[in-house]
Scaffold this motif. Structure first.
Motif, PDB file in Angstrom:
ATOM      1  N   MET A   1      12.677  67.768  23.970  1.00 23.30           N
ATOM      2  CA  MET A   1      12.213  66.665  23.131  1.00 23.30           C
ATOM      3  C   MET A   1      11.327  65.717  23.933  1.00 23.30           C
ATOM      4  SD  MET A   1      12.583  63.233  22.381  1.00 23.30           S
ATOM      5  CE  MET A   1      14.198  62.521  22.652  1.00 23.30           C
TER       6      MET A   1
ATOM      7  N   HIS B   1      18.784  65.087  17.264  1.00 26.47           N
ATOM      8  CA  HIS B   1      17.618  65.978  17.240  1.00 26.47           C
ATOM      9  C   HIS B   1      17.325  66.479  15.828  1.00 26.47           C
ATOM     10  CE1 HIS B   1      16.822  66.123  21.505  1.00 26.47           C
ATOM     11  NE2 HIS B   1      18.084  66.419  21.773  1.00 26.47           N
TER      12      HIS B   1
ATOM     13  N   PHE C   1      10.946  69.318  17.629  1.00 30.04           N
ATOM     14  CA  PHE C   1      12.196  68.547  17.702  1.00 30.04           C
ATOM     15  C   PHE C   1      13.362  69.373  17.159  1.00 30.04           C
ATOM     16  CE2 PHE C   1       9.249  64.695  17.101  1.00 30.04           C
ATOM     17  CZ  PHE C   1       9.124  64.520  18.471  1.00 30.04           C
TER      18      PHE C   1
END
Length: 493
Positions: A41, A108, A187
């Motif tokens: 990420m 996430h 992501f």
């Protein structure tokens, strides 16, 4: 980091993992997938924040994006303090790691939602989850061995290999998906990685025995109720402050980032003040803590520059490097994999070097070497930026060379600092000092995020050269004061 687990806390005998307790494989894979999600990420975060809306980004502006990135990193390390407390006093390391992983995965997944608000809500969840998981999974690794076990250091070396393996693989996957297809898909890949980590942790729990099953120093009865009340009050205060900012129209990205930076610094100052004014520590321990203040400041200054790899240097990779290879323009975030692979290669070499040199090179000197090398990496970046003046694209090998110098600096400072933290700690604060070491990274990243704002207003060569030379000068100053710092260390090398 707690390591005095009772004999009953040892995992069950049976199959081994490279000659180590089978439980190490469970913790190794959990940490690998957590680092996969974290670095995956992080590799695309600033690129997403600065990308134009037409390209699926937030078009936040480079200065604000760099500050957000730095503050996010700072919060991750700051939350290691309350995360360790929750495990030690309330629910134990094992459940802390489990719930931390679940919250990280949720964060996430939230970031994978294709809306503007999701990135900030997701980051908040990841910060909370990482605070629970990061310090406590290391505690559980320590619980697998007796304090004086000759396999203990080797076990941690294998465990840390998982960190860098996850950090190496992650940008290659999330970077391609995020930059080439869709940011939120990148992501989402980080979310899937953390999900794998949680699932294998649950499936492998039978290998853990009693390691981390119970709090090390549990709060009971009235003490527990009192602590939970304080946590509740603190949460209400935080929500009230956010509500005031929202009502007053001050709830902006920059306001929140600035507020969190101030909080990080104040927490650190308060922590040191508490230890240094504690009348129960001895004069020798107080002297060693004064030495540690200097090492802490050196470390924070190091991370201020080093962790700009994912922000300022990442933007440079995206905008000013020639990434065309064999008919394919590789994602800028792929260069974020250079650092971990160099650490995997360099760590055993650095360990062998320090072992050979022994006490001939002191801890302050090693810190000074780290600062000088870190500074030289930015001096080299100034040359790269100068070569890119006028819109020319430069070779990505410039960044590879910069990261190589930085990794050499990290291997001079980071593992040495962790060792010094345990050796300089007052006896009654031994278990809390690991959290204090994490604070050095938090302070460096928080202030570094503010400093990185200047990258959007100063010319790049001036920016890199200014802070590079500042780090070199600080490193040389550390060399000059090595004797005084060693005197404060009172016999510790």
């Amino acid at each position: 980091m707690s390591s005095d687990a009772p004999v009953g806390a040892r995992p069950p005998a049976g199959k081994t993992f490279f000659g180590h307790p089978r439980a190490l494989s469970t913790l190794f894979l959990t940490e690998m997938w957590e680092r996969f999600s974290f670095y995956g990420m992080r590799a695309i975060l600033v690129l997403y924040l600065t990308a134009a809306v037409a390209d699926g980004g937030l078009d936040l502006g480079e200065s604000s994006a760099n500050a957000v990135y730095g503050t996010y990193n700072a919060m991750v390390y700051l939350m290691a303090l309350p995360g360790g407390w929750v495990a030690d006093r309330l629910i134990g390391a094992r459940r802390s790691v489990l719930w931390g992983g679940v919250v990280i995965a949720a964060g996430h997944y939230v970031m994978a939602i294709p809306t503007g608000w999701s990135v900030f809500a997701g980051m908040a969840l990841i910060v909370l989850g990482t605070g629970l998981l990061k310090p406590n999974i290391s505690t559980m690794v320590g619980d697998l061995y007796e304090r004086d076990s000759p396999r203990r250091d080797a076990g941690f070396s294998i465990f840390y290999m998982g960190i860098n393996l996850g950090a190496f693989i992650a940008p290659l996957i999330t970077g391609f998906l995020g930059e080439k297809i869709n940011w939120h898909l990148g992501f989402g890949a980080a979310a899937v990685g953390m999900t794998f980590g949680v699932l294998q942790y649950v499936l492998g729990r039978r290998n853990l025995g009693e390691a981390g099953a119970r709090p090390a120093d549990p709060l009971l009865g009235a003490d527990r109720r009192r602590a939970l009340t304080r946590v509740g009050v603190a949460s209400v205060v935080v929500l009230a402050v956010l509500l005031v900012l929202l009502v007053a129209g001050w709830f902006t990205v920059d306001t929140v980032v600035n507020l969190l930076t101030v909080v990080t610094v104040l927490v650190t100052v308060g922590y040191f003040a508490r230890i240094l004014t504690d009348r129960e520590i001895s004069g020798t321990e107080r002297s060693r803590m004064k030495a540690y203040v200097w090492l802490f400041l050196f470390a924070a200054s190091f991370w201020l520059i080093y962790d700009q790899a994912g922000s300022v240097l990442n933007i440079f990779a995206a905008d000013q490097t020639d990434r065309w290879v064999g008919g394919f323009t590789f994602p800028a975030s792929w260069l974020q994999s250079v650092n971990p692979i160099l650490i995997i290669i360099g760590a055993p070499l650095a360990a062998a070097l320090w072992l050979k040199l022994g006490h001939r090179v002191s801890t302050p000197t090693k810190f000074a070497v780290g600062l000088v090398l870190n500074g030289l990496s930015f001096v080299l970046m100034a040359a790269a930026a100068q070569a890119a003046v006028g819109g020319d694209l430069v070779s990505p090998l410039w960044l590879v060379a910069v990261y190589a110098i930085q990794v050499a600096g990290e291997l001079s400072l980071s593992p040495v600092g962790l060792s010094a933290t345990t050796k300089l700690a007052p006896v009654m604060y031994a278990s809390q000092m690991l959290g204090l070491w994490f604070l050095a990274t938090a302070v460096g990243d928080a202030i570094g995020g503010q400093v990185a704002r200047l990258a959007g207003t100063w010319s790049q060569p001036v920016y890199f050269l200014t802070f590079g030379l500042a780090s070199v000068v600080l490193g040389l100053a550390a060399v000059m004061f090595t004797r005084q710092i060693r005197h404060l260390m009172a016999g510790i090398h």
